[in-house]
Design an enzyme around this catalytic site. Structure first.
Site, PDB file in Angstrom:
ATOM      1  N   ARG A   1       1.245   6.571  -6.863  1.00  0.00           N
ATOM      2  CA  ARG A   1       0.121   7.473  -7.139  1.00  0.00           C
ATOM      3  C   ARG A   1       0.577   8.930  -7.116  1.00  0.00           C
ATOM      4  O   ARG A   1       0.250   9.712  -8.027  1.00  0.00           O
ATOM      5  CB  ARG A   1      -0.987   7.247  -6.107  1.00  0.00           C
ATOM      6  CG  ARG A   1      -2.116   8.274  -6.180  1.00  0.00           C
ATOM      7  CD  ARG A   1      -3.293   7.904  -5.291  1.00  0.00           C
ATOM      8  NE  ARG A   1      -2.916   7.733  -3.890  1.00  0.00           N
ATOM      9  CZ  ARG A   1      -3.797   7.383  -2.939  1.00  0.00           C
ATOM     10  NH1 ARG A   1      -5.065   7.166  -3.257  1.00  0.00           N
ATOM     11  NH2 ARG A   1      -3.399   7.240  -1.687  1.00  0.00           N
TER      12      ARG A   1
ATOM     13  N   TYR B   1      -0.858  13.078   7.326  1.00  0.00           N
ATOM     14  CA  TYR B   1      -0.450  11.999   8.216  1.00  0.00           C
ATOM     15  C   TYR B   1       1.054  12.074   8.486  1.00  0.00           C
ATOM     16  O   TYR B   1       1.845  12.419   7.589  1.00  0.00           O
ATOM     17  CB  TYR B   1      -0.754  10.645   7.582  1.00  0.00           C
ATOM     18  CG  TYR B   1      -2.194  10.184   7.712  1.00  0.00           C
ATOM     19  CD1 TYR B   1      -3.138  10.882   8.463  1.00  0.00           C
ATOM     20  CD2 TYR B   1      -2.605   9.013   7.083  1.00  0.00           C
ATOM     21  CE1 TYR B   1      -4.443  10.437   8.564  1.00  0.00           C
ATOM     22  CE2 TYR B   1      -3.914   8.558   7.188  1.00  0.00           C
ATOM     23  CZ  TYR B   1      -4.823   9.279   7.936  1.00  0.00           C
ATOM     24  OH  TYR B   1      -6.104   8.825   8.036  1.00  0.00           O
TER      25      TYR B   1
ATOM     26  N   ARG C   1     -11.868  13.435   2.826  1.00  0.00           N
ATOM     27  CA  ARG C   1     -12.765  12.500   3.514  1.00  0.00           C
ATOM     28  C   ARG C   1     -14.093  12.324   2.782  1.00  0.00           C
ATOM     29  O   ARG C   1     -14.734  11.280   2.891  1.00  0.00           O
ATOM     30  CB  ARG C   1     -13.018  12.971   4.937  1.00  0.00           C
ATOM     31  CG  ARG C   1     -11.771  13.050   5.793  1.00  0.00           C
ATOM     32  CD  ARG C   1     -11.155  11.696   6.032  1.00  0.00           C
ATOM     33  NE  ARG C   1      -9.916  11.802   6.814  1.00  0.00           N
ATOM     34  CZ  ARG C   1      -9.111  10.800   7.084  1.00  0.00           C
ATOM     35  NH1 ARG C   1      -9.382   9.593   6.615  1.00  0.00           N
ATOM     36  NH2 ARG C   1      -8.010  10.982   7.782  1.00  0.00           N
TER      37      ARG C   1
ATOM     38  N   TYR D   1       0.832  -1.207   0.000  1.00  0.00           N
ATOM     39  CA  TYR D   1       0.000   0.000   0.000  1.00  0.00           C
ATOM     40  C   TYR D   1       0.862   1.251   0.000  1.00  0.00           C
ATOM     41  O   TYR D   1       0.554   2.231  -0.694  1.00  0.00           O
ATOM     42  CB  TYR D   1      -0.933   0.007   1.212  1.00  0.00           C
ATOM     43  CG  TYR D   1      -1.741   1.294   1.302  1.00  0.00           C
ATOM     44  CD1 TYR D   1      -2.643   1.644   0.300  1.00  0.00           C
ATOM     45  CD2 TYR D   1      -1.587   2.157   2.381  1.00  0.00           C
ATOM     46  CE1 TYR D   1      -3.363   2.831   0.371  1.00  0.00           C
ATOM     47  CE2 TYR D   1      -2.318   3.333   2.461  1.00  0.00           C
ATOM     48  CZ  TYR D   1      -3.204   3.664   1.456  1.00  0.00           C
ATOM     49  OH  TYR D   1      -3.926   4.840   1.532  1.00  0.00           O
TER      50      TYR D   1
ATOM     51  N   GLU E   1     -14.222  -1.305   6.627  1.00  0.00           N
ATOM     52  CA  GLU E   1     -14.226   0.071   6.115  1.00  0.00           C
ATOM     53  C   GLU E   1     -15.530   0.269   5.352  1.00  0.00           C
ATOM     54  O   GLU E   1     -16.043  -0.667   4.727  1.00  0.00           O
ATOM     55  CB  GLU E   1     -13.019   0.289   5.203  1.00  0.00           C
ATOM     56  CG  GLU E   1     -12.939   1.688   4.585  1.00  0.00           C
ATOM     57  CD  GLU E   1     -11.622   1.912   3.870  1.00  0.00           C
ATOM     58  OE1 GLU E   1     -10.563   1.696   4.517  1.00  0.00           O
ATOM     59  OE2 GLU E   1     -11.629   2.287   2.691  1.00  0.00           O
TER      60      GLU E   1
END
Length: 330
Positions: A158, A210, A223, A151, A323
């Site tokens: 990305r 983060y 979000r 990930y 999730e």
């Protein structure tokens, strides 16, 4: 060769949100319905179709058969292919999807970089250049330790591939690990010729802020995204994260409670009424298949009447068990 590009002129009226629903139906007949912008099948044995508007998602549903997911707009729809990318557009809305095999492109980072470069190049040439929502499905998402986790490699790629793709701000997004071919990456998006409004959760640190412990490159998403006509909220993958930390390790019920609290916080931040209804389709990604029935029962009790598609998927943090993402219409 890109086929059928629509007129890039922007209609001054706010674009009505696509209608998203789950449907037990035939693929061919659903694609024939007016305004079908995109259609998604779940499970390895989902019906196949060469129509560019159809994507066989690399996630297994816990329902047999799993329903189709349908996006519809109030306009004629054109569609086509551009190399590995397929797309459809209508009424100012654009669906674009790409599927790549990592074995042909090096590794998770280089494949994610290529996927986002190609999507960026394609969307930049269209009238619908405002990317509002993105979904990412990759194999073996939690394999590897520390910065070697797949990930985290995906996040690196990305970011390298997006360039100025999201110069206005990050879209809402989901990244989930599938249990199919571990080399398979699927990315698809919804864009519009009008921009939306990004929504954050006051209970959580914004993902792009983060700290370093979550990787060299922080995740790149908002979000949620309030769509142009303020008639729908596209909600990112939401889990039991408070601040930037995962909460309630190994406690499924507590994680579900925390996730629903976060969903309500996002609705409040978007100035939307609390709660979800029969027109608010959600997806619940469940890490362990043995938890599926428990999650189903929990959500039926807490979200009665809300359509929830249960899918077998790994969350981007190995300690998270579930999730939820989806849509909330005004």
């Amino acid at each position: 060769m890109v086929q059928g590009c629509e007129n890039p002129l922007i209609d001054p009226l706010p674009r009505r949100a696509p209608r998203v629903s789950y449907r037990y139906a035939e693929v061919a007949s659903t694609l024939d319905e007016p305004g079908t912008l995109a259609l998604f099948g779940f499970a390895a044995d989902a019906p196949a179709s060469a129509d560019p508007r159809y994507l066989q998602v690399a996630l297994e549903g816990f329902d047999a058969p799993a329903p189709l997911e349908l996006w519809q707009v109030d306009a004629p729809v054109s569609c086509g292919r551009d190399g590995a990318l397929h797309w459809s557009s209508g009424g100012g809305w654009l669906f674009a999807a790409i599927e790549l095999d990592e074995r042909e492109h090096g590794d998770a980072a280089s494949t994610a970089k290529l996927a986002y470069e190609q999507l960026h190049h394609f969307v930049a040439a269209r009238g619908a250049q405002h990317v509002l929502r993105v979904w990412n499905y990759l194999g073996a998402i939690n394999h590897g330790e520390g910065d070697a986790e797949r990930y985290k490699h995906f996040c690196d790629g990305r970011a390298a591939g997006m360039g100025d793709f999201f110069v206005e701000g990050f879209p809402a997004a989901t990244a989930i690990g599938h249990h199919g071919d571990p080399h398979r990456l699927q990315v698809y998006l919804l864009a519009c010729d009008q921009g939306g409004s990004r929504v954050e959760n006051p209970r959580q640190v914004s993902a792009w802020r983060y700290p370093r412990q979550y990787g060299r490159t922080p995740p790149s998403f908002a979000r949620a995204m309030l769509l142009p006509a303020l008639d729908a909220l596209a909600i990112s993958g939401t889990a039991a994260v408070v601040g930037h930390a995962s909460a309630h390790h190994d406690d499924l019920d507590a994680q579900l409670d925390e996730t629903l609290t976060n969903l309500e916080a996002v609705l409040a931040s978007a100035d939307m009424a609390a709660g979800f209804d029969t027109h608010s389709p959600l997806k619940a990604y469940v890490r362990h298949s043995t938890d599926a029935q428990h999650v189903r029962d929990f959500l039926k009790r807490r979200l009665p009447g809300v359509p929830v598609l249960l899918l077998h998927g790994d969350i981007c943090r190995s300690e998270l068990l579930v999730e939820i993402d989806g849509w909330r219409y005004a």
